[in-house]
Design a protein around this motif. Structure first.
Motif, PDB file in Angstrom:
ATOM      1  N   GLY A 408       0.809  -1.211   0.000  1.00  0.00           N
ATOM      2  CA  GLY A 408       0.000   0.000   0.000  1.00  0.00           C
ATOM      3  C   GLY A 408       0.844   1.263   0.000  1.00  0.00           C
ATOM      4  N   VAL A 409       1.986   1.216   0.671  1.00  0.00           N
ATOM      5  CA  VAL A 409       2.881   2.374   0.664  1.00  0.00           C
ATOM      6  C   VAL A 409       3.340   2.682  -0.755  1.00  0.00           C
ATOM      7  N   LEU A 410       3.686   1.646  -1.513  1.00  0.00           N
ATOM      8  CA  LEU A 410       4.107   1.860  -2.900  1.00  0.00           C
ATOM      9  C   LEU A 410       2.981   2.437  -3.746  1.00  0.00           C
ATOM     10  N   VAL A 411       1.761   1.961  -3.510  1.00  0.00           N
ATOM     11  CA  VAL A 411       0.622   2.441  -4.293  1.00  0.00           C
ATOM     12  C   VAL A 411       0.303   3.895  -3.946  1.00  0.00           C
ATOM     13  N   VAL A 412       0.245   4.201  -2.657  1.00  0.00           N
ATOM     14  CA  VAL A 412      -0.114   5.550  -2.219  1.00  0.00           C
ATOM     15  C   VAL A 412       0.924   6.576  -2.660  1.00  0.00           C
ATOM     16  N   THR A 413       2.179   6.171  -2.742  1.00  0.00           N
ATOM     17  CA  THR A 413       3.245   7.104  -3.119  1.00  0.00           C
ATOM     18  C   THR A 413       3.310   7.333  -4.623  1.00  0.00           C
ATOM     19  N   PHE A 414       2.566   6.588  -5.388  1.00  0.00           N
ATOM     20  CA  PHE A 414       2.655   6.685  -6.844  1.00  0.00           C
ATOM     21  C   PHE A 414       2.422   8.117  -7.365  1.00  0.00           C
ATOM     22  N   PRO A 415       1.380   8.831  -6.902  1.00  0.00           N
ATOM     23  CA  PRO A 415       1.218  10.219  -7.374  1.00  0.00           C
ATOM     24  C   PRO A 415       2.404  11.101  -7.037  1.00  0.00           C
ATOM     25  N   ALA A 416       3.022  10.873  -5.875  1.00  0.00           N
ATOM     26  CA  ALA A 416       4.196  11.666  -5.508  1.00  0.00           C
ATOM     27  C   ALA A 416       5.329  11.451  -6.502  1.00  0.00           C
ATOM     28  N   GLY A 417       5.517  10.213  -6.945  1.00  0.00           N
ATOM     29  CA  GLY A 417       6.549   9.942  -7.933  1.00  0.00           C
ATOM     30  C   GLY A 417       6.308  10.666  -9.245  1.00  0.00           C
ATOM     31  N   MET A 418       5.039  10.788  -9.617  1.00  0.00           N
ATOM     32  CA  MET A 418       4.726  11.515 -10.842  1.00  0.00           C
ATOM     33  C   MET A 418       4.989  13.020 -10.699  1.00  0.00           C
ATOM     34  N   ILE A 419       4.666  13.563  -9.531  1.00  0.00           N
ATOM     35  CA  ILE A 419       4.927  14.983  -9.286  1.00  0.00           C
ATOM     36  C   ILE A 419       6.426  15.241  -9.232  1.00  0.00           C
ATOM     37  N   ALA A 420       7.174  14.330  -8.602  1.00  0.00           N
ATOM     38  CA  ALA A 420       8.630  14.491  -8.516  1.00  0.00           C
ATOM     39  C   ALA A 420       9.273  14.502  -9.891  1.00  0.00           C
ATOM     40  N   GLY A 421       8.590  13.939 -10.885  1.00  0.00           N
ATOM     41  CA  GLY A 421       9.127  13.918 -12.235  1.00  0.00           C
ATOM     42  C   GLY A 421       8.974  15.221 -12.990  1.00  0.00           C
ATOM     43  N   ARG A 422       8.306  16.215 -12.400  1.00  0.00           N
ATOM     44  CA  ARG A 422       8.189  17.510 -13.062  1.00  0.00           C
ATOM     45  C   ARG A 422       9.568  18.160 -13.187  1.00  0.00           C
ATOM     46  N   ARG A 423       9.872  18.671 -14.348  1.00  0.00           N
ATOM     47  CA  ARG A 423      11.191  19.240 -14.614  1.00  0.00           C
ATOM     48  C   ARG A 423      11.237  20.705 -14.196  1.00  0.00           C
ATOM     49  N   ARG A 424      11.049  20.914 -12.899  1.00  0.00           N
ATOM     50  CA  ARG A 424      11.121  22.250 -12.326  1.00  0.00           C
ATOM     51  C   ARG A 424      11.879  22.190 -11.013  1.00  0.00           C
ATOM     52  N   THR A 425      12.467  23.312 -10.623  1.00  0.00           N
ATOM     53  CA  THR A 425      13.141  23.381  -9.334  1.00  0.00           C
ATOM     54  C   THR A 425      12.168  23.869  -8.271  1.00  0.00           C
ATOM     55  N   ILE A 426      12.580  23.734  -7.005  1.00  0.00           N
ATOM     56  CA  ILE A 426      11.725  24.223  -5.924  1.00  0.00           C
ATOM     57  C   ILE A 426      11.587  25.742  -6.001  1.00  0.00           C
ATOM     58  N   GLU A 427      12.644  26.428  -6.464  1.00  0.00           N
ATOM     59  CA  GLU A 427      12.548  27.880  -6.622  1.00  0.00           C
ATOM     60  C   GLU A 427      11.521  28.240  -7.684  1.00  0.00           C
ATOM     61  N   ASP A 428      11.502  27.482  -8.791  1.00  0.00           N
ATOM     62  CA  ASP A 428      10.498  27.716  -9.836  1.00  0.00           C
ATOM     63  C   ASP A 428       9.088  27.561  -9.271  1.00  0.00           C
ATOM     64  N   GLU A 429       8.885  26.494  -8.497  1.00  0.00           N
ATOM     65  CA  GLU A 429       7.563  26.224  -7.935  1.00  0.00           C
ATOM     66  C   GLU A 429       7.124  27.354  -7.013  1.00  0.00           C
ATOM     67  N   TRP A 430       8.047  27.848  -6.174  1.00  0.00           N
ATOM     68  CA  TRP A 430       7.692  28.945  -5.263  1.00  0.00           C
ATOM     69  C   TRP A 430       7.383  30.222  -6.046  1.00  0.00           C
ATOM     70  N   GLU A 431       8.246  30.562  -7.001  1.00  0.00           N
ATOM     71  CA  GLU A 431       8.072  31.803  -7.744  1.00  0.00           C
ATOM     72  C   GLU A 431       6.800  31.787  -8.591  1.00  0.00           C
ATOM     73  N   ARG A 432       6.422  30.601  -9.064  1.00  0.00           N
ATOM     74  CA  ARG A 432       5.202  30.497  -9.857  1.00  0.00           C
ATOM     75  C   ARG A 432       3.963  30.801  -9.023  1.00  0.00           C
ATOM     76  N   ARG A 433       4.043  30.483  -7.709  1.00  0.00           N
ATOM     77  CA  ARG A 433       2.880  30.666  -6.834  1.00  0.00           C
ATOM     78  C   ARG A 433       2.937  31.955  -6.011  1.00  0.00           C
ATOM     79  N   HIS A 434       4.169  32.336  -5.586  1.00  0.00           N
ATOM     80  CA  HIS A 434       4.279  33.386  -4.583  1.00  0.00           C
ATOM     81  C   HIS A 434       5.199  34.552  -4.959  1.00  0.00           C
ATOM     82  N   GLY A 435       5.883  34.478  -6.074  1.00  0.00           N
ATOM     83  CA  GLY A 435       6.788  35.552  -6.426  1.00  0.00           C
ATOM     84  C   GLY A 435       8.235  35.194  -6.133  1.00  0.00           C
ATOM     85  N   THR A 436       9.064  36.221  -5.891  1.00  0.00           N
ATOM     86  CA  THR A 436      10.509  36.022  -5.766  1.00  0.00           C
ATOM     87  C   THR A 436      10.858  35.083  -4.628  1.00  0.00           C
ATOM     88  N   TRP A 437      11.778  34.151  -4.919  1.00  0.00           N
ATOM     89  CA  TRP A 437      12.263  33.201  -3.918  1.00  0.00           C
ATOM     90  C   TRP A 437      13.138  33.922  -2.878  1.00  0.00           C
TER      91      TRP A 437
END
Length: 437
Positions: A408-437
């Motif tokens: 079940g742990v492997l199944v539940v984590t599956f969406p997280a693995g797909m999100i982790a595959g996004r080709r963006r940095t954490i700074e990109d994610e923050w700036e896209r939502r909140h502005g300057t990092w």
């Protein structure tokens, strides 16, 4: 950094290569060298099951606690000095563990070792990013391979060495590798001027283009200055608000959970449900762990050069699920090696998680924070699930429910693995939502 600007791995960075590889080797050998000689230790002084149980839960707990403390220490001391401190702590702990005269001393020295290992776990991905921004894939391959290799060596040689000398030397000798790992960083710190070439330590966002051997292949183009955050606490607050960070944490947590559950319970599972002997169960556990070696060789290159994050996550997770299903539905002795190989494919998630920590951040400084957050959360999961599996086994008097929980742990984590595959940095994610990092 373009492919054309990538320098030869060793040019001007020999000490950093040696320091990273020796440090990586010490992190696993420090953990794996105790359990093979526990019976020999018991011949000299009693080691209760309670003490062994605490020692068994110490790694993920210490890794989580010191994972949170490491960014604070790194800000004050610098990443190279803190790496030296971590390796010296491991060295002292290993040597003193070989000198103890009772179970309390064994426990305390093991805590010192795991404190150093916990810091080293956090620092290695940022060190790779700082010194090898143009060779992240290759260096992550060397780093994770050294960790995988050091998982096998101590169990193979610990008992023969102990029988030829004694268990004290068998435990203490691994301190030589940790001490050797500290020497390159000391030499780097003694150099005049900055400890790393300027182009490898820029705190502003370097222009990144895709190229073989560059981290850019699985990360976006980065341009423009990066604002310096005021405090570690504020940055941690920001990380907790970024879905990508939690996806990385859950991915790493799943990898750690599979490892600690397997090392704690897999031999008992194989013995109870398939009638495997103790020797066979030990061999099958080694076979399961062996899959981590080819994974460490393949995963960094496939991620950095070929953007294979999601396919690798799917491959490892599905393989693990098939292996668990085989144990549940066909626990036949002749098929156990097959099920172990398939379940062992979850070993692909560990090097995958480490590579993502390096390439999902723009700077070594943010990589330290991301590494701390991801590994602390992940090791907290890893500390809970082995205990949960044991409780469920006791309540149900069987292994079906515990194995279903692991699946079940492997199944539940599956969406997280797909999100982790996004080709963006954490700074990109923050700036896209909140502005300057």
């Amino acid at each position: 950094m373009t492919a054309s600007s990538a320098r030869p791995l060793w040019k001007g960075r020999t000490l950093a290569v040696l320091g990273i590889v020796l440090c990586a080797f010490s992190l696993r050998s420090a953990v794996a060298s105790l359990s093979p000689v526990v019976d020999l230790i018991g011949a000299d002084f009693p080691v209760s099951s309670a003490v062994l149980g605490v020692i068994g839960t110490l790694p993920p707990v210490c890794f989580a606690v010191f994972g949170l403390l490491t960014p604070l220490l790194e800000r004050r001391l610098g990443i190279e000095r803190l790496t030296v401190i971590a390796l010296v702590a491991i060295t002292i702990g290993l040597v003193c563990r070989g000198l103890v005269g009772g179970s309390v001393g064994l426990l305390l020295t093991t805590m010192v070792i795991f404190a150093g290992v916990g810091m080293g776990n956090i620092l290695l991905p940022p060190l790779v990013k700082k010194y090898f921004p143009d060779r992240i894939g290759l260096m992550m391959t060397l780093y994770t391979t050294a960790m995988a290799f050091s998982t096998f060596v101590p169990p193979l040689v610990a008992v023969p060495v102990a029988e030829a000398t004694d268990w004290r030397f068998s435990l203490a000798m691994w301190g030589a590798f940790a001490l050797a790992g500290a020497i390159p960083w000391l030499l780097i710190l003694m150099r005049p001027g900055p400890p790393v070439p300027e182009r490898a330590k820029r705190d502003s966002g370097p222009e990144v283009t895709k190229g073989a051997g560059s981290a850019a292949s699985d990360s976006p183009t980065l341009t423009g200055p990066i604002a310096t955050s005021p405090t570690t606490r504020r940055l941690f607050g920001r990380l907790a608000r970024i879905p990508l960070v939690w996806a990385l944490a859950f991915t790493f947590g799943t990898s750690s959970t599979m490892a600690y559950v397997s090392f704690a319970w897999l031999p008992a599972i194989l013995t109870d449900i398939a009638g495997a002997s103790a020797a066979s169960a030990g061999f099958l556990l080694s076979l399961w762990a062996f899959i981590g070696l080819p994974a460490s060789l393949l995963v960094p290159v496939l991620v950095v050069r070929y953007q294979a994050t999601r396919p690798l996550f799917i491959f490892g997770s599905v393989g693990g699920l098939v292996g668990i299903a085989g144990l549940l539905l066909a626990p036949v002795p002749a098929l156990l090696p097959l099920w172990m190989v398939l379940f062992g494919l979850v070993g692909f998630l560990f090097p995958l998680s480490l590579v993502l920590i390096s390439i999902r951040s723009r700077t070594p400084e943010s990589a330290v924070l991301l590494s701390s957050f991801v590994q602390s959360v992940g090791y907290t999961f890893a500390a809970v699930f082995p205990l949960l599996v044991g409780v469920l086994h006791g309540v149900t008097d069987g292994w079906t429910v515990p194995l279903l929980i692991v699946a079940g742990v492997l199944v539940v984590t599956f969406p997280a693995g797909m999100i982790a595959g996004r080709r963006r940095t954490i700074e990109d994610e923050w700036e896209r939502r909140h502005g300057t990092w």
